[in-house]
Scaffold this motif. Structure first.
Motif, short mmCIF file in Angstrom:
data_model
loop_
_atom_site.label_atom_id
_atom_site.label_comp_id
_atom_site.label_asym_id
_atom_site.label_seq_id
_atom_site.Cartn_x
_atom_site.Cartn_y
_atom_site.Cartn_z
N ALA A 415 83.94 33.39 -3.24
CA ALA A 415 83.30 32.06 -3.24
C ALA A 415 83.39 31.37 -1.88
CB ALA A 415 83.91 31.19 -4.33
N PRO A 416 84.59 31.24 -1.27
CA PRO A 416 84.64 30.55 0.03
C PRO A 416 83.87 31.27 1.12
CG PRO A 416 86.78 31.50 -0.51
CD PRO A 416 85.94 31.59 -1.74
N CYS A 431 88.76 26.20 0.03
CA CYS A 431 89.17 27.56 0.37
C CYS A 431 90.57 27.84 -0.18
CB CYS A 431 89.14 27.73 1.89
SG CYS A 431 89.23 29.43 2.45
N SER A 434 90.49 28.27 -4.00
CA SER A 434 89.97 29.58 -4.40
C SER A 434 91.03 30.66 -4.23
CB SER A 434 88.72 29.93 -3.56
OG SER A 434 88.16 31.13 -4.00
N GLY A 470 85.91 30.65 -9.09
CA GLY A 470 85.80 30.34 -7.67
C GLY A 470 84.42 29.83 -7.30
N VAL A 474 84.73 25.94 -5.96
CA VAL A 474 84.64 25.69 -4.51
C VAL A 474 83.67 24.57 -4.18
CG1 VAL A 474 83.81 26.70 -2.33
CG2 VAL A 474 85.47 27.94 -3.73
#
Length: 512
Positions: A415-416, A431, A434, A470, A474
């Motif tokens: 995700a990040p 971040c 996650s 995530g 995020v």
């Protein structure tokens, strides 16, 4: 004949390693091949890093047994989501922004994208720790086939594979790995087609095999006739989780994403996308398709003592010596290519993102290269030891080890990383969240599995939940936390604003 083939194969790998030394004279050359790797090498490096003994022996055997011919959906998902969509969505932007930030690893990308040394350090530790169980699973799958073909002790298989991989990776770095991956990929493509044909022929051909599968009934799974050769199999929901983890999960794996860092040019991306997708259709689709016929060999498989990992070796045990030699080389190719990718990702991460952060002065290119090579040895040694311990422990299934590793890494990074490439609003806090979700969920799954809901007690299902959480959390956290520095973000995204002039065969001009 099997011994001669193996010796010739090993000689070629080591020769390429020493031939590629000229490309490994600095850190970027060793880790990324100087960002000058063409489409065929990049696509095959991506594919061979993706598929290993974990897929061929562990996943194909386990999920083919559980879901029958419907397990082929996992291979299709690997091709469409794990290869095609990954290249289209991540490939170009990853290449551009990592070059803009001058980052050679995923932790270094996070560190520079968010101007945070702690993020870089934490990411490097996560990668080092969770790539180890994945690497141990490679040894496990390979050992099953070596034992079948040569009756060689498990420990000898581990030592042999570790030493040979270490030699050519230490000598030639990423370029040696990429060239060897190309050769290994060709072996995998030819090998899987020949082996599927041979196994099905032993049961009377494709139609006879499908008919035989339709006669199999397991009351513990389902009493529906023909369930194991049906479109979705006996358990579509859990099959979906398998497809998602093994396909979408690659978007957050450092050893996979790092392949995009080294792409040479636009044509390499276009060709690489097609080549990588076709490779995945044949290799992954073929592996799961083959595993789907595992129940035809039910009278020979001893799940009680060998577990799911014994299914595919049993299916192959009655082939001719020539075909068994091909099987061994195929799985050895798949495993060594993945192992080489893992050790480069792990060793470069620890050196560039962890040690270099604490030793800035005097830690020049030469010392960094020595340190990376040293950690390649350390990583291979640790993973080999873990593999030996694992062999005698309660964790008997390859899929469990891979599920834990992929779940933690993809849950933490997917995700990040994805949002950082596309959205300026992604924040440092998001971040961190996650990272905590991905690693935290998988640690709970490892040490307190029964405390989780039944659906996510499986490492595979838990890994998918970590990825999905995530992707949802995020952006939510980014909206309510401190915004990133505008000048920092604008600089990172400036790589997307540069003009590129192309030939009219690529883009039609606007009419005046």
């Amino acid at each position: 004949m099997k011994i001669v083939v193996l010796i010739a194969y090993f000689a070629v790998l080591i020769g390429i390693g020493f031939y590629s030394r000229k490309h490994a004279t600095d850190v970027h050359g060793f880790v990324l091949g100087g960002r000058s790797v063409g489409p065929w090498l990049t696509a095959f490096a991506y594919g061979t890093s993706y598929f290993s003994a974990v897929v061929f022996v562990g996943y194909a055997g386990q999920f083919g047994w559980k879901y029958g011919i419907a397990a082929t959906w996992a291979g299709i998902g690997n091709a469409l989501i794990g290869s095609l969509m990954a290249w289209v969505i991540l490939g170009r932007r990853t290449r551009l922004m990592t070059q803009q930030l001058d980052s050679a690893t995923m932790p270094e990308f996070f560190g520079k994208r968010f101007d945070s040394k702690p993020i870089k350090t934490i990411a490097s530790i996560i990668i080092f720790l969770f790539l180890i169980p994945y690497t141990a699973s490679l040894y496990n799958g390979l050992s099953r086939l070596f034992a079948m073909a040569f009756s060689i002790d498990y420990s000898i298989c581990i030592v042999l594979m570790a030493i040979l991989t270490g030699i050519y990776v230490i000598a030639g770095g990423y370029m040696a790995t990429a060239i060897n991956d190309f050769i290994q990929g060709l072996i995998m493509l030819v090998g899987i087609i020949v082996i599927i044909a041979a196994v099905l022929a032993s049961k009377g051909g494709l139609m006879a095999s499908l008919d035989g599968l339709a006669q199999v009934i397991d009351p513990e799974v389902s009493e529906t006739p023909g369930i194991f050769n049906s479109f979705l199999g006996p358990d579509p929901l859990n099959l979906l989780f398998v497809v998602l983890l093994t396909s979408l999960g690659t978007w957050g794996l450092p050893q996979m994403v790092q392949k995009f860092y080294a792409i040479k040019d636009e044509q390499s991306i276009k060709k690489g996308t097609i080549i990588s997708t076709l490779f995945a259709f044949v290799v992954a689709g073929g592996c799961y398709f083959l595993g789907g016929f595992g129940r035809l060999f039910g009278d020979q498989v001893d799940l009680a003592s060998g577990g799911y990992d014994s299914i595919v070796p049993t299916m192959l045990s009655n082939l001719s010596p020539a075909l068994i030699a091909l099987v061994v080389i195929l799985v050895l190719s798949a495993s060594m290519s993945t192992l080489s990718s893992l050790v480069i990702a792990s060793a470069s991460t620890i050196t560039i993102d962890f040690i270099k952060g604490f030793i800035s002065r005097g830690f020049d290119e030469k010392k960094q290269l020595i340190t990376i090579r040293l950690f390649i040895v350390v990583f291979i040694a640790i993973s080999a030891i873990i593999a030996l311990i694992q062999y005698k422990s309660n964790v008997t299934f390859i899929a469990q080890l891979m599920g834990i590793s992929w779940g933690a890494l993809a849950g933490a990074f997917l995700a990040p990383f994805l949002y950082s490439l596309y959205w300026k609003g992604t924040t440092k806090a998001a971040c961190y969240v996650s990272f905590i979700i991905g690693v935290g969920l998988m640690l709970v799954n490892m040490f307190a599995r029964t405390a989780l809901p039944t659906l996510i007690q499986s490492p595979i299902n838990c890994g998918v939940i970590a990825m999905v959480l995530g992707l949802l959390i995020v952006p939510l956290v980014s909206l309510v936390t401190k915004k990133p520095d505008k000048s920092l973000v604008d600089d990172a995204f400036s790589c997307y604003n540069r003009m590129a002039y192309v030939h009219v065969t690529t883009s039609l001009p606007d009419e005046e």
